[in-house]
Design a protein around this motif. Structure first.
Motif, PDB file in Angstrom:
ATOM      1  N   MET A 100       0.806  -1.181   0.000  1.00 22.11           N
ATOM      2  CA  MET A 100       0.000   0.000   0.000  1.00 22.11           C
ATOM      3  C   MET A 100       0.860   1.260   0.000  1.00 22.11           C
ATOM      4  SD  MET A 100      -3.577  -0.044   2.164  1.00 22.11           S
ATOM      5  CE  MET A 100      -2.829  -0.100   3.691  1.00 22.11           C
ATOM      6  N   ARG A 101       1.916   1.237   0.786  1.00 27.75           N
ATOM      7  CA  ARG A 101       2.766   2.408   0.870  1.00 27.75           C
ATOM      8  C   ARG A 101       3.436   2.697  -0.462  1.00 27.75           C
ATOM      9  NH1 ARG A 101       7.266   3.892   5.401  1.00 27.75           N
ATOM     10  NH2 ARG A 101       7.543   5.997   4.646  1.00 27.75           N
ATOM     11  N   LYS A 102       3.873   1.638  -1.158  1.00 28.53           N
ATOM     12  CA  LYS A 102       4.501   1.835  -2.467  1.00 28.53           C
ATOM     13  C   LYS A 102       3.523   2.491  -3.430  1.00 28.53           C
ATOM     14  CE  LYS A 102       7.908  -1.848  -2.598  1.00 28.53           C
ATOM     15  NZ  LYS A 102       8.301  -3.081  -3.257  1.00 28.53           N
ATOM     16  N   ALA A 103       2.274   2.064  -3.384  1.00 30.60           N
ATOM     17  CA  ALA A 103       1.273   2.628  -4.281  1.00 30.60           C
ATOM     18  C   ALA A 103       1.064   4.106  -3.991  1.00 30.60           C
ATOM     19  CB  ALA A 103      -0.039   1.866  -4.155  1.00 30.60           C
ATOM     20  N   SER A 104       0.959   4.467  -2.730  1.00 29.43           N
ATOM     21  CA  SER A 104       0.777   5.878  -2.376  1.00 29.43           C
ATOM     22  C   SER A 104       1.979   6.701  -2.805  1.00 29.43           C
ATOM     23  CB  SER A 104       0.567   6.018  -0.871  1.00 29.43           C
ATOM     24  OG  SER A 104      -0.630   5.422  -0.485  1.00 29.43           O
ATOM     25  N   ILE A 105       3.167   6.175  -2.561  1.00 28.06           N
ATOM     26  CA  ILE A 105       4.385   6.887  -2.964  1.00 28.06           C
ATOM     27  C   ILE A 105       4.432   7.037  -4.474  1.00 28.06           C
ATOM     28  CG2 ILE A 105       6.907   6.727  -3.053  1.00 28.06           C
ATOM     29  CD1 ILE A 105       6.709   5.417  -0.240  1.00 28.06           C
ATOM     30  N   GLY A 106       4.040   5.980  -5.185  1.00 26.62           N
ATOM     31  CA  GLY A 106       4.034   6.044  -6.643  1.00 26.62           C
ATOM     32  C   GLY A 106       3.101   7.112  -7.163  1.00 26.62           C
ATOM     33  N   LEU A 107       1.913   7.212  -6.577  1.00 26.61           N
ATOM     34  CA  LEU A 107       0.968   8.226  -7.019  1.00 26.61           C
ATOM     35  C   LEU A 107       1.500   9.620  -6.736  1.00 26.61           C
ATOM     36  CD1 LEU A 107      -1.677   8.691  -8.418  1.00 26.61           C
ATOM     37  CD2 LEU A 107      -2.835   8.512  -6.231  1.00 26.61           C
ATOM     38  N   ILE A 108       2.171   9.770  -5.615  1.00 27.87           N
ATOM     39  CA  ILE A 108       2.781  11.059  -5.299  1.00 27.87           C
ATOM     40  C   ILE A 108       3.815  11.418  -6.358  1.00 27.87           C
ATOM     41  CG2 ILE A 108       4.307  12.274  -3.693  1.00 27.87           C
ATOM     42  CD1 ILE A 108       2.911  10.634  -1.449  1.00 27.87           C
ATOM     43  N   LEU A 109       4.669  10.457  -6.690  1.00 25.49           N
ATOM     44  CA  LEU A 109       5.698  10.718  -7.694  1.00 25.49           C
ATOM     45  C   LEU A 109       5.092  11.053  -9.044  1.00 25.49           C
ATOM     46  CD1 LEU A 109       8.275   7.946  -6.775  1.00 25.49           C
ATOM     47  CD2 LEU A 109       8.425  10.397  -6.311  1.00 25.49           C
ATOM     48  N   LEU A 110       4.059  10.331  -9.429  1.00 20.34           N
ATOM     49  CA  LEU A 110       3.414  10.622 -10.708  1.00 20.34           C
ATOM     50  C   LEU A 110       2.772  11.989 -10.721  1.00 20.34           C
ATOM     51  CD1 LEU A 110       1.771   7.228 -11.575  1.00 20.34           C
ATOM     52  CD2 LEU A 110       3.606   8.378 -12.769  1.00 20.34           C
ATOM     53  N   ALA A 164      -9.416  -0.985 -11.334  1.00 16.36           N
ATOM     54  CA  ALA A 164     -10.585  -0.106 -11.341  1.00 16.36           C
ATOM     55  C   ALA A 164     -10.875   0.369  -9.926  1.00 16.36           C
ATOM     56  CB  ALA A 164     -11.783  -0.856 -11.906  1.00 16.36           C
ATOM     57  N   GLY A 165     -11.341   1.583  -9.822  1.00 10.52           N
ATOM     58  CA  GLY A 165     -11.673   2.159  -8.531  1.00 10.52           C
ATOM     59  C   GLY A 165     -11.929   3.641  -8.678  1.00 10.52           C
ATOM     60  N   LYS A 166     -11.955   4.330  -7.549  1.00 14.21           N
ATOM     61  CA  LYS A 166     -12.190   5.769  -7.610  1.00 14.21           C
ATOM     62  C   LYS A 166     -11.445   6.456  -6.476  1.00 14.21           C
ATOM     63  CE  LYS A 166     -16.440   5.703  -4.919  1.00 14.21           C
ATOM     64  NZ  LYS A 166     -17.806   6.108  -4.835  1.00 14.21           N
ATOM     65  N   VAL A 167     -11.233   7.746  -6.666  1.00 16.25           N
ATOM     66  CA  VAL A 167     -10.562   8.562  -5.669  1.00 16.25           C
ATOM     67  C   VAL A 167     -11.575   9.536  -5.091  1.00 16.25           C
ATOM     68  CG1 VAL A 167      -8.706  10.194  -5.224  1.00 16.25           C
ATOM     69  CG2 VAL A 167      -8.388   8.423  -6.943  1.00 16.25           C
ATOM     70  N   GLU A 168     -11.588   9.643  -3.787  1.00 16.91           N
ATOM     71  CA  GLU A 168     -12.381  10.674  -3.119  1.00 16.91           C
ATOM     72  C   GLU A 168     -11.404  11.699  -2.581  1.00 16.91           C
ATOM     73  OE1 GLU A 168     -15.364  11.452   0.646  1.00 16.91           O
ATOM     74  OE2 GLU A 168     -14.676   9.420   0.254  1.00 16.91           O
ATOM     75  N   TRP A 169     -11.467  12.911  -3.122  1.00 15.50           N
ATOM     76  CA  TRP A 169     -10.562  13.977  -2.698  1.00 15.50           C
ATOM     77  C   TRP A 169     -11.161  14.648  -1.475  1.00 15.50           C
ATOM     78  CZ3 TRP A 169      -6.251  12.998  -4.812  1.00 15.50           C
ATOM     79  CH2 TRP A 169      -6.196  12.482  -6.114  1.00 15.50           C
ATOM     80  N   THR A 170     -10.377  14.748  -0.406  1.00 19.57           N
ATOM     81  CA  THR A 170     -10.885  15.272   0.856  1.00 19.57           C
ATOM     82  C   THR A 170     -10.213  16.559   1.312  1.00 19.57           C
ATOM     83  OG1 THR A 170      -9.359  13.819   2.044  1.00 19.57           O
ATOM     84  CG2 THR A 170     -11.602  13.003   1.692  1.00 19.57           C
ATOM     85  N   TYR A 189      -7.937   6.501  -2.345  1.00 19.81           N
ATOM     86  CA  TYR A 189      -8.246   5.691  -3.523  1.00 19.81           C
ATOM     87  C   TYR A 189      -8.850   4.388  -3.023  1.00 19.81           C
ATOM     88  CZ  TYR A 189      -7.893   2.792  -7.612  1.00 19.81           C
ATOM     89  OH  TYR A 189      -8.206   1.957  -8.649  1.00 19.81           O
ATOM     90  N   SER A 190     -10.022   4.057  -3.528  1.00 17.06           N
ATOM     91  CA  SER A 190     -10.691   2.800  -3.182  1.00 17.06           C
ATOM     92  C   SER A 190     -10.801   1.958  -4.441  1.00 17.06           C
ATOM     93  CB  SER A 190     -12.085   3.064  -2.615  1.00 17.06           C
ATOM     94  OG  SER A 190     -11.996   3.839  -1.442  1.00 17.06           O
ATOM     95  N   ALA A 191     -10.045   0.868  -4.465  1.00 13.44           N
ATOM     96  CA  ALA A 191     -10.093  -0.046  -5.612  1.00 13.44           C
ATOM     97  C   ALA A 191     -11.355  -0.898  -5.500  1.00 13.44           C
ATOM     98  CB  ALA A 191      -8.853  -0.932  -5.621  1.00 13.44           C
ATOM     99  N   ASP A 192     -11.860  -1.309  -6.632  1.00  9.87           N
ATOM    100  CA  ASP A 192     -13.063  -2.143  -6.653  1.00  9.87           C
ATOM    101  C   ASP A 192     -12.858  -3.474  -5.945  1.00  9.87           C
ATOM    102  OD1 ASP A 192     -14.321  -0.120  -8.003  1.00  9.87           O
ATOM    103  OD2 ASP A 192     -14.326  -1.127  -9.955  1.00  9.87           O
ATOM    104  N   GLU A 235      -9.454  -2.847  -1.626  1.00  9.37           N
ATOM    105  CA  GLU A 235      -8.295  -2.199  -1.032  1.00  9.37           C
ATOM    106  C   GLU A 235      -8.436  -0.679  -1.133  1.00  9.37           C
ATOM    107  OE1 GLU A 235      -3.421  -2.210  -1.226  1.00  9.37           O
ATOM    108  OE2 GLU A 235      -4.538  -3.382  -2.676  1.00  9.37           O
ATOM    109  N   ALA A 236      -8.098   0.010  -0.058  1.00 11.95           N
ATOM    110  CA  ALA A 236      -8.161   1.471  -0.052  1.00 11.95           C
ATOM    111  C   ALA A 236      -6.876   2.001   0.583  1.00 11.95           C
ATOM    112  CB  ALA A 236      -9.368   1.948   0.739  1.00 11.95           C
ATOM    113  N   TYR A 237      -6.406   3.131   0.088  1.00 13.83           N
ATOM    114  CA  TYR A 237      -5.220   3.741   0.650  1.00 13.83           C
ATOM    115  C   TYR A 237      -5.224   5.231   0.379  1.00 13.83           C
ATOM    116  CZ  TYR A 237      -3.714   2.570  -4.114  1.00 13.83           C
ATOM    117  OH  TYR A 237      -3.669   2.416  -5.468  1.00 13.83           O
ATOM    118  N   LYS A 238      -4.480   5.941   1.187  1.00 13.73           N
ATOM    119  CA  LYS A 238      -4.371   7.398   1.064  1.00 13.73           C
ATOM    120  C   LYS A 238      -3.542   7.743  -0.172  1.00 13.73           C
ATOM    121  CE  LYS A 238      -6.507   8.278   4.894  1.00 13.73           C
ATOM    122  NZ  LYS A 238      -7.838   8.804   4.865  1.00 13.73           N
ATOM    123  N   VAL A 239      -3.935   8.802  -0.834  1.00 13.06           N
ATOM    124  CA  VAL A 239      -3.192   9.287  -1.997  1.00 13.06           C
ATOM    125  C   VAL A 239      -2.958  10.779  -1.847  1.00 13.06           C
ATOM    126  CG1 VAL A 239      -3.954   7.511  -3.613  1.00 13.06           C
ATOM    127  CG2 VAL A 239      -5.318   9.569  -3.334  1.00 13.06           C
TER     128      VAL A 239
END
Length: 125
Positions: free
Chosen positions: A1-11, A87-93, A111-114, A117-121
């Protein structure tokens, strides 16, 4: 999960500032009104393109830095490795000015995947 969040930050660092409507530059700036800006649509479009596996579209939404340091094939491999292609969606807070002088903006959410799994982005523009 942490790698995914870090990846989204980098992107998100690679998203072109040209997609913005207004904002940025100069000394002290007004607080960023993220809820009424185009930033949410830009971020959602980028995430949706990846989730639909339209990597070329997402890659082209990125800024010059992305295309300078990473090929489309490398970008696609990273998206798959970090599991952003689900597939999933992001809820911006939350959103605000990211850098001193108002030269950047950031969005935060979940980000909540279908698949459940959910994680902070965090996306930085």
């Amino acid at each position: 999960m942490r790698k995914a969040s870090i990846g989204l930050i980098l992107l998100s660092l690679l998203i072109s500032p040209l997609v913005w409507a207004g904002g940025g530059g100069g000394g002290k700036s007004a607080r960023f009104d993220w809820k009424n800006s185009s930033i949410i649509k830009v971020a959602d479009d980028f995430a949706a393109a990846i989730a639909k596996k339209d990597y070329a579209a997402a890659y082209n939404m990125g800024g010059q830095t992305l295309r300078k340091v990473r090929t489309l094939d490398e970008f696609k491999a990273d998206m798959k490795k970090w599991r952003f292609d689900r597939a999933g969606k992001v809820e911006w807070t939350n959103g605000n000015n990211a850098l001193p002088g108002g030269n950047g903006f950031k969005l935060m959410g979940t980000y909540s995947a279908d698949d459940g799994e959910a994680y902070k982005v965090y996306m930085h523009f």
